[in-house]
Design an enzyme around this catalytic site. Structure first.
Site, PDB file in Angstrom:
ATOM      1  N   ASP A 211       0.059  -1.160  -2.444  1.00 13.11           N
ATOM      2  CA  ASP A 211       0.384  -0.543  -1.154  1.00 13.11           C
ATOM      3  C   ASP A 211       1.426  -1.354  -0.395  1.00 13.11           C
ATOM      4  OD1 ASP A 211      -2.118  -2.236  -1.072  1.00 13.11           O
ATOM      5  OD2 ASP A 211      -1.713  -2.128   1.069  1.00 13.11           O
TER       6      ASP A 211
ATOM      7  N   ASP B  43       6.340  -5.345   3.733  1.00 18.35           N
ATOM      8  CA  ASP B  43       5.025  -5.776   4.212  1.00 18.35           C
ATOM      9  C   ASP B  43       4.837  -7.286   4.077  1.00 18.35           C
ATOM     10  OD1 ASP B  43       4.281  -3.363   5.124  1.00 18.35           O
ATOM     11  OD2 ASP B  43       2.592  -3.065   3.785  1.00 18.35           O
TER      12      ASP B  43
END
Length: 480
Positions: free
Chosen positions: A246, A256
């Site tokens: 993810d 991220d």
């Protein structure tokens, strides 16, 4: 000027409309003017009153379509379907002067349907770290999302201790992750999976539509882009720290930011994430994890591709990664010929700085000053095993002489690929400590040198020094 909202418009049932929640006493403290101008965004947006009105105003049309995306992901190897934008919303898309579309995503926007009972906030500490790291990587030439602006607040949030909330607008080609495809595949929602593919072909992989098999071309593109990215991480000594699927972008960009670190002393087994007890995401493991993640993504392509086609696409990974890594390492050593001797020089150099526990970045920067006809005493003195260093240096000098490139040209090229300044975790922490007390001067000074990583200037000498003992090999928390 208005933003586009193609994702929320075409894939509205693949997430949820979610308005940002105002924080206590929000203050706009930093704007990335260069990025703002590249995206052709009005300067008038980025004033204290304007941006607060746009993000939090009761009548603002700016957040009418703000959207939290749903996805899943493999986290430390285990499948988790209960993921999504839990602390951020997609504000919309802006076009640069070339007509290319870029997502604007507000991180720290407050609770969403995917917050899993959390507060949906980002802390100032993690927000500053992402701002610094994304700019550092971008200016080194490593693909990454970027930071557009930073908003602080007086709102308390609770992690390991009480901290202050902050917000940041992040810019990326898109925020579509491996986990988007994984979620709809594993959930058996093949209609939504098809619509996600169709959206990606229209907006991000249009060139693939000219191929005999667009899905195969798309997978191959993601494979090679991911391989190229991770090769750059390895060459520049960057440890991402939490390579869950993810956290993997379909565009092959760094995405991220959590417990990342640039290497200090060269240690391939370095683990920057203090939650990674088994070293799954250790520096040396990043190439293999990249392939593992691509294999996880590839399952979502099985409705469209045969096993043989998928294996063929994945088989391109290693060759792509090694080609990019080898080229970068040759450039970092100022060597231009792809020979067995060159490869051996690179490997022996890495072994030398590993055995002597030398700083990765300072060692390469010292190498820029080598005279192929000189004694190069500063480089020799850099090592404990001086005889070994001298032996390697002799072979290196012979290779430089053989290739015949002028020293000034070679040194200039090497200085433009071996950074003088990298983001050390201890330097980031010093900037964070000051900022948490309301002083952003150190953050801005550090940001400036990271935006000019190859330009050595005496007034910034403190940022080129090796870390003190207390600042070496810092392991960072995932909490954000």
């Amino acid at each position: 000027m208005n933003l586009d909202h193609s994702y929320a418009t075409h894939l509205g049932d693949l997430g949820a409309l979610t308005k940002p929640l105002r924080v206590a006493n929000p203050q706009l403290v930093e704007v990335n003017h260069t990025l703002r101008d590249a995206l052709q965004l009005p300067a008038s947006w980025f004033t204290q009153s304007s941006i607060m009105s746009m993000l939090f105003g009761n009548t603002s049309s700016f957040t009418t379509h703000s959207f939290a995306q749903k996805y899943g992901g493999h986290q430390f190897g285990g499948w988790n379907p209960d993921l999504g934008d839990g602390r951020g919303v997609l504000l919309g898309e802006a076009k640069d002067k070339f007509g290319k579309s870029w997502d604007l995503h507000l991180k720290g926007a407050g609770p969403t349907p995917y917050s899993r009972f959390a507060d949906g906030r980002a802390v100032l500490r993690s927000t500053l770290r992402e701002y610094l790291a994304s700019e550092a990587l971008h200016h080194m030439g490593i693909p990454t999302s970027r930071a557009l602006c930073l908003i602080t607040s007086d709102e308390p949030v609770y992690r390991e201790k009480q901290e202050k909330a902050a917000m940041m607008i992040r810019v990326s080609q898109s925020h579509i992750r491996f986990g988007h495809f994984e979620y709809f595949y594993h959930n058996g929602e093949l209609d939504k999976l098809k619509r996600l593919f169709d959206y990606c072909f229209e907006h991000h992989f249009s060139a693939c539509l000219h191929s005999e098999s667009p899905h195969l071309a798309m997978l191959e593109k993601i494979v090679t882009d991911t391989a190229t990215l991770i090769a750059k991480w390895q060459a520049y000594g960057f440890n991402h720290g939490v390579m869950n699927t993810d956290n993997m972008s379909i565009h092959g960009i760094t995405f991220d930011f959590g417990p990342y670190a640039f290497l200090d002393d060269f240690n391939p087994k370095f683990v920057c994430n203090h939650s990674d007890h088994r070293g799954r995401y250790a520096f040396e493991q990043q190439p293999s994890v990249g392939l593992w993640n691509l294999n996880a993504l590839a399952h979502a392509f099985t409705p469209y591709l045969s096993v043989e086609q998928i294996k063929g696409a994945l088989s391109q990974y290693e060759a792509s990664l090694m080609a990019e890594f080898s080229q970068l390492m040759r450039q970092k050593l100022g060597l231009y010929e792809n020979t067995q001797n060159t490869a051996e020089l690179v490997n022996r150099w890495l072994d030398l700085i590993y055995q002597d526990k030398r700083d990765y970045h300072i060692s390469f920067r010292l190498l820029c000053e080598v005279d192929e006809h000189g004694e190069n005493q500063p480089l020799v003195d850099h090592f404990i095993q001086r005889d070994t260093a001298k032996t390697w240096l002799e072979h290196y000098q012979n290779a430089l002489i053989t290739q015949g490139v002028k020293r000034q040209e070679r040194q200039a090229n090497m200085r433009n690929i071996n950074p003088e300044y990298v983001l050390r975790n201890y330097q980031a922490q010093l900037a964070i400590d000051a900022a948490q007390n309301g002083d952003f001067s150190r953050f801005r000074k550090l940001l400036h040198v990271l935006q000019h990583p190859f330009e050595s200037k005496p007034e910034y000498a403190e940022f080129a020094k090796p870390p003190p003992n207390w600042g070496k090999h810092m392991e960072i928390s995932c909490s954000s």
